[in-house]
Design an enzyme around this catalytic site. Structure first.
Site, mmCIF file in Angstrom:
data_model
loop_
_atom_site.group_PDB
_atom_site.id
_atom_site.type_symbol
_atom_site.label_atom_id
_atom_site.label_comp_id
_atom_site.label_asym_id
_atom_site.label_seq_id
_atom_site.Cartn_x
_atom_site.Cartn_y
_atom_site.Cartn_z
ATOM 1 N N THR A 171 5.271 66.945 17.827
ATOM 2 C CA THR A 171 4.825 66.542 19.169
ATOM 3 C C THR A 171 3.522 67.258 19.525
ATOM 4 O O THR A 171 3.265 68.350 19.034
ATOM 5 C CB THR A 171 5.931 66.962 20.162
ATOM 6 O OG1 THR A 171 7.039 66.114 19.931
ATOM 7 C CG2 THR A 171 5.509 66.855 21.602
ATOM 8 N N ARG A 199 16.684 56.743 23.052
ATOM 9 C CA ARG A 199 16.746 58.182 23.355
ATOM 10 C C ARG A 199 15.423 58.629 24.014
ATOM 11 O O ARG A 199 14.338 58.260 23.597
ATOM 12 C CB ARG A 199 16.982 58.948 22.053
ATOM 13 C CG ARG A 199 16.996 60.469 22.199
ATOM 14 C CD ARG A 199 15.692 61.084 21.742
ATOM 15 N NE ARG A 199 15.752 62.527 21.710
ATOM 16 C CZ ARG A 199 14.681 63.308 21.666
ATOM 17 N NH1 ARG A 199 13.487 62.784 21.638
ATOM 18 N NH2 ARG A 199 14.793 64.613 21.652
ATOM 19 N N GLY A 201 13.262 62.056 25.222
ATOM 20 C CA GLY A 201 13.204 63.512 25.051
ATOM 21 C C GLY A 201 12.571 64.210 26.244
ATOM 22 O O GLY A 201 12.407 63.625 27.317
ATOM 23 N N ASP A 202 12.217 65.470 26.039
ATOM 24 C CA ASP A 202 11.683 66.310 27.119
ATOM 25 C C ASP A 202 10.220 66.044 27.422
ATOM 26 O O ASP A 202 9.740 66.392 28.505
ATOM 27 C CB ASP A 202 11.795 67.782 26.709
ATOM 28 C CG ASP A 202 10.988 68.037 25.432
ATOM 29 O OD1 ASP A 202 11.318 67.433 24.396
ATOM 30 O OD2 ASP A 202 9.995 68.793 25.497
ATOM 31 N N THR A 222 7.490 71.948 23.231
ATOM 32 C CA THR A 222 7.850 71.193 22.021
ATOM 33 C C THR A 222 9.133 71.796 21.451
ATOM 34 O O THR A 222 9.504 72.908 21.789
ATOM 35 C CB THR A 222 6.717 71.247 20.971
ATOM 36 O OG1 THR A 222 7.194 70.677 19.740
ATOM 37 C CG2 THR A 222 6.250 72.658 20.688
ATOM 38 N N GLY A 223 9.793 71.040 20.596
ATOM 39 C CA GLY A 223 11.035 71.524 19.998
ATOM 40 C C GLY A 223 12.146 70.514 20.211
ATOM 41 O O GLY A 223 11.886 69.309 20.346
ATOM 42 N N GLY A 225 14.217 68.409 22.058
ATOM 43 C CA GLY A 225 14.055 67.887 23.411
ATOM 44 C C GLY A 225 15.275 68.048 24.295
ATOM 45 O O GLY A 225 15.162 68.359 25.490
HETATM 46 N N1 ASP Z 1 10.354 67.666 22.005
HETATM 47 C C1 ASP Z 1 10.200 66.425 21.290
HETATM 48 C C2 ASP Z 1 11.368 65.521 21.605
HETATM 49 O O1 ASP Z 1 12.488 66.005 21.565
HETATM 50 C C3 ASP Z 1 10.105 66.601 19.818
HETATM 51 C C4 ASP Z 1 9.106 67.626 19.351
HETATM 52 O O2 ASP Z 1 8.708 68.508 20.071
HETATM 53 O O3 ASP Z 1 8.680 67.492 18.201
HETATM 54 O O4 ASP Z 1 11.198 64.355 21.814
#
Ligand code: ASP
Length: 304
Positions: A171, A199, A201-202, A222-223, A225
């Protein structure tokens, strides 16, 4: 002197062969994004322009999981999320589950500036993109061989557990302070490989993967979500700064390494405050990141 700063990230997670093979191109992509944002800031442009333009460049770069190069969901399709927030006035725009929009971050900003809403999803968001003349692309534009390979790997039954444990995030995000003292944050993603279709995400959730407030800081996350959402990561960092009167780095460290130290997953954040000081923190093996303050030399890093 009026300080100005920008930080960008290209995702946090485990190390991978793909990263090793593409390390120098990934670093160049991050540097280009910082330079484009920093040039805007230097010329007196707004933090909003800086973060939007930096993220657009990363969305166009197939090495990152956003725009072109987005991961594929369990139907083998691309669905993208993005959000942007203006620390000056609490304004925000967000999009979820968009397809065929070349730069979801610009659609998020368009929604913020031209509709009475903050957050649009799916077909409605796409309609606004089309009507406003934002660039559209066919499905195949977004799909890279690398993501097809990862998708196929994730579908092989024996490998699913291993794949889920091995989180590879790409991300993108940017935070900036402009010369007028305004902060902004922007985040954009293709989500997570083989996630259920639909789905969210964050990255498109204000307070989770994106937040900006001139009186505290701007944050992009990031991470995993689901964890950033349930632990309201970006807003927690702002609130901790507000209540503790601490530095932005201390707030990031506290939220990632203390408040959420028992979390079973990856979280990474970049942040900047109204003085131009930076906060960068992650609990994973690596987070792609680059930054520049005023006319100092650009720094780019992948590992700790
Ligand atoms: N945070 C993002 C999500 O969960 C994924 C990512 O950070 O790579 O959609």
């Amino acid at each position: 002197m009026e300080n100005f700063s920008i930080v960008v990230h290209g995702g946090a997670g485990e190390d991978s062969e793909f990263i090793h093979l593409n390390e120098s191109a990934i670093k160049t992509g991050l540097e280009d994004a910082v330079n484009v944002g920093q040039e805007k800031l230097k010329q007196g442009g707004s933090a909003m322009d800086a973060v939007e333009n930096a993220v657009r460049l990363l969305e166009n770069n197939p090495l990152f999981n956003s725009g072109r190069g987005s991961v594929l969901n369990n139907e083998g399709e691309v669905e993208m999320d993005a959000s942007i927030m203006d620390g000056k006035n609490n304004g925000a725009g967000a999009v979820a589950l968009v397809r065929n929009v070349k730069n979801p971050i610009s659609l998020a900003r368009h929604i913020m500036e031209n509709t009475p809403h903050v957050f649009l999803a799916g077909q409605g968001a796409f309609k606004i993109a089309k009507e406003s003349g934002l660039e559209l692309e066919v499905d195949s534009y977004f799909i890279t061989q690398h993501q097809v390979d990862r998708y196929i790997k994730s579908r092989k039954k024996d490998d699913v557990d291993n794949f889920i444990k091995k989180r590879v995030h790409g991300t993108v995000g940017a935070v900036a302070l402009d010369k007028a003292g305004n902060l902004a944050a922007a985040t954009s993603t293709g989500g997570t490989t083989n996630c259920l279709s639909g789905r969210i995400g964050d990255s498109c959730i204000i307070g989770a993967g994106c937040y900006a407030n001139n009186s505290t800081c701007a944050v992009s996350g990031t991470g995993d979500g689901e964890l950033l959402i349930t632990n309201v990561i970006a807003y927690s960092i702002s609130t901790y700064m507000e209540f503790k009167n601490c530095t932005v780095q201390e707030a990031c460290d506290y939220v990632i390494h203390q408040r959420n130290k028992n979390i079973n997953g990856d979280i990474g954040v970049i942040a900047v405050d109204a003085k131009g000081e930076l906060g960068i923190c992650f609990n994973s093996e690596r987070m792609h990141r680059a930054w520049k303050t005023n006319d100092e030399k650009l720094t780019v890093k992948i590992y700790k």
